[in-house]
Design a protein around this motif. Sequence first.
Motif, PDB file in Angstrom:
ATOM      1  N   LYS A 166       2.769   6.123  -2.729  1.00 53.62           N
ATOM      2  CA  LYS A 166       3.883   7.017  -3.065  1.00 53.62           C
ATOM      3  C   LYS A 166       4.227   6.972  -4.554  1.00 53.62           C
ATOM      4  CE  LYS A 166       6.092   6.868   1.506  1.00 53.62           C
ATOM      5  NZ  LYS A 166       7.321   6.501   2.256  1.00 53.62           N
ATOM      6  N   ASP A 167       3.403   6.263  -5.319  1.00 50.02           N
ATOM      7  CA  ASP A 167       3.618   6.144  -6.776  1.00 50.02           C
ATOM      8  C   ASP A 167       4.974   5.543  -7.123  1.00 50.02           C
ATOM      9  OD1 ASP A 167       1.165   7.013  -7.726  1.00 50.02           O
ATOM     10  OD2 ASP A 167       1.740   9.116  -7.544  1.00 50.02           O
ATOM     11  N   LYS A 168       5.462   4.665  -6.267  1.00 50.50           N
ATOM     12  CA  LYS A 168       6.724   3.981  -6.570  1.00 50.50           C
ATOM     13  C   LYS A 168       6.515   2.753  -7.447  1.00 50.50           C
ATOM     14  CE  LYS A 168       9.594   5.423  -2.676  1.00 50.50           C
ATOM     15  NZ  LYS A 168      10.517   4.966  -1.597  1.00 50.50           N
ATOM     16  N   LEU A 169       5.259   2.306  -7.516  1.00 52.13           N
ATOM     17  CA  LEU A 169       4.940   1.151  -8.340  1.00 52.13           C
ATOM     18  C   LEU A 169       4.080   1.553  -9.531  1.00 52.13           C
ATOM     19  CD1 LEU A 169       4.038  -1.757  -5.843  1.00 52.13           C
ATOM     20  CD2 LEU A 169       6.063  -1.564  -7.297  1.00 52.13           C
ATOM     21  N   ILE A 176       0.835  -1.204   0.000  1.00 49.74           N
ATOM     22  CA  ILE A 176       0.000   0.000   0.000  1.00 49.74           C
ATOM     23  C   ILE A 176       0.871   1.256   0.000  1.00 49.74           C
ATOM     24  CG2 ILE A 176      -1.610   1.382   1.375  1.00 49.74           C
ATOM     25  CD1 ILE A 176      -2.841  -1.254   2.331  1.00 49.74           C
ATOM     26  N   GLU A 177       1.918   1.238   0.807  1.00 51.89           N
ATOM     27  CA  GLU A 177       2.810   2.398   0.895  1.00 51.89           C
ATOM     28  C   GLU A 177       3.468   2.688  -0.456  1.00 51.89           C
ATOM     29  OE1 GLU A 177       6.912   3.699   3.239  1.00 51.89           O
ATOM     30  OE2 GLU A 177       5.615   2.135   4.070  1.00 51.89           O
ATOM     31  N   LEU A 178       3.920   1.660  -1.132  1.00 53.31           N
ATOM     32  CA  LEU A 178       4.552   1.841  -2.436  1.00 53.31           C
ATOM     33  C   LEU A 178       3.564   2.378  -3.462  1.00 53.31           C
ATOM     34  CD1 LEU A 178       6.724  -1.410  -2.602  1.00 53.31           C
ATOM     35  CD2 LEU A 178       7.508   0.915  -2.143  1.00 53.31           C
ATOM     36  N   LEU A 179       2.333   1.900  -3.395  1.00 57.60           N
ATOM     37  CA  LEU A 179       1.302   2.378  -4.315  1.00 57.60           C
ATOM     38  C   LEU A 179       0.942   3.833  -4.033  1.00 57.60           C
ATOM     39  CD1 LEU A 179      -0.950  -0.805  -4.304  1.00 57.60           C
ATOM     40  CD2 LEU A 179       0.245   0.121  -6.309  1.00 57.60           C
TER      41      LEU A 179
END
Length: 263
Positions: free
Chosen positions: A174-177, A169-172
Motif C-alpha cells: 500500500k506504499d505506506k512504508l 507486506i501489506e504496508l509495503l
Amino acid sequence: MTSAETKQELTEEFSGIKYILTSKMRSKLLLSLYKHPKKLEELRNELKKPSATILHGLKELETINLVKKFQKSYELTSNGFLLSTNMIKLIENWNSVNKNKTFWNSHDISQLPEDLLKNIYLLKDAEYVNSTTTNLSNAFNTYINLISNTKNLDIILPIYSENHLKYFIELLRKDKLDSLNLIINKKILNSMKKNDILNESILKNEKVSIKCIDEELKIFLTCSDDFMTLTLFFNDGHYDDSQILVAKDDNAIKWATTLLNFI
C-alpha cells in the motif's frame, strides 16, 4: 588490578554511596543544589526543615567535599555534581524498572547490552501494554496500529511470524512504508526464502534492507522516527507476544537506536 582489589574498591565506594543514600537530608540537599546554588533560607523553605537540621547536613557534605559555601550561598563542588548526576541516574533507573517490573521480572534480558541496562532510565516513560483473558490480542493490535502509521521501520525480528510478516507486506504493497530494515538470523532468512510470497514481497523489495546475523536473537525491537516497542522472551526460551513496552519520547527512541546499532 586483581579481582580482590576491584572488589575492595567497590566495597569502599559503596560505603560512600550508602552514606549519602541512607540520609534523606543529605540526599535531598544534593538534589536541591544540583541545578544551582541556594541560600539557607531557600533550602529551609524548599525542604521544610529547621535551619539547624539543614546546616548539620550541609556541614556533613562539606566535610566530604561535596558541598561548599560561597558568600551566602551553598553549591555543589565538582565531586558533588558528579555524584549527584549519578545518584539521579540511579533513582531514574530504579523508577524505570519498578514502573514496569512485571515486564522486566518475567523476561530474559541476557541479550541486552550492559551499557543499555545501565541506561534503562531512558525508558522511564515507556508504557506497559499486556493482553488479557478478555483481550488476547491487545499487545499485538497495539503493535500493528503503531507500525501502520509510520514511514520508516527498523526491526530486530527474532521469530518467523507469518502474522507480523503479513502486515509488513501489506504496508509495503500500500506504499505506506518508505523503508523497512530487518535484522534477522540465518534460520529466519532461509525460512523466508522458501516462502514464495515472502521472498518476492519482502526479500526482493527495493524498500527492504536485510541484515543477517549468525546468532539466535532474543529481542524483538521495533523503532521508527516517532516510537519504539520492545518485546522479549520468557526465561524458559519461549517468545512472549502478550506483553510489550511502548514509548514515543526521544530518550526511548535514542535507547532503541543504540540497541539497533549494537546488534
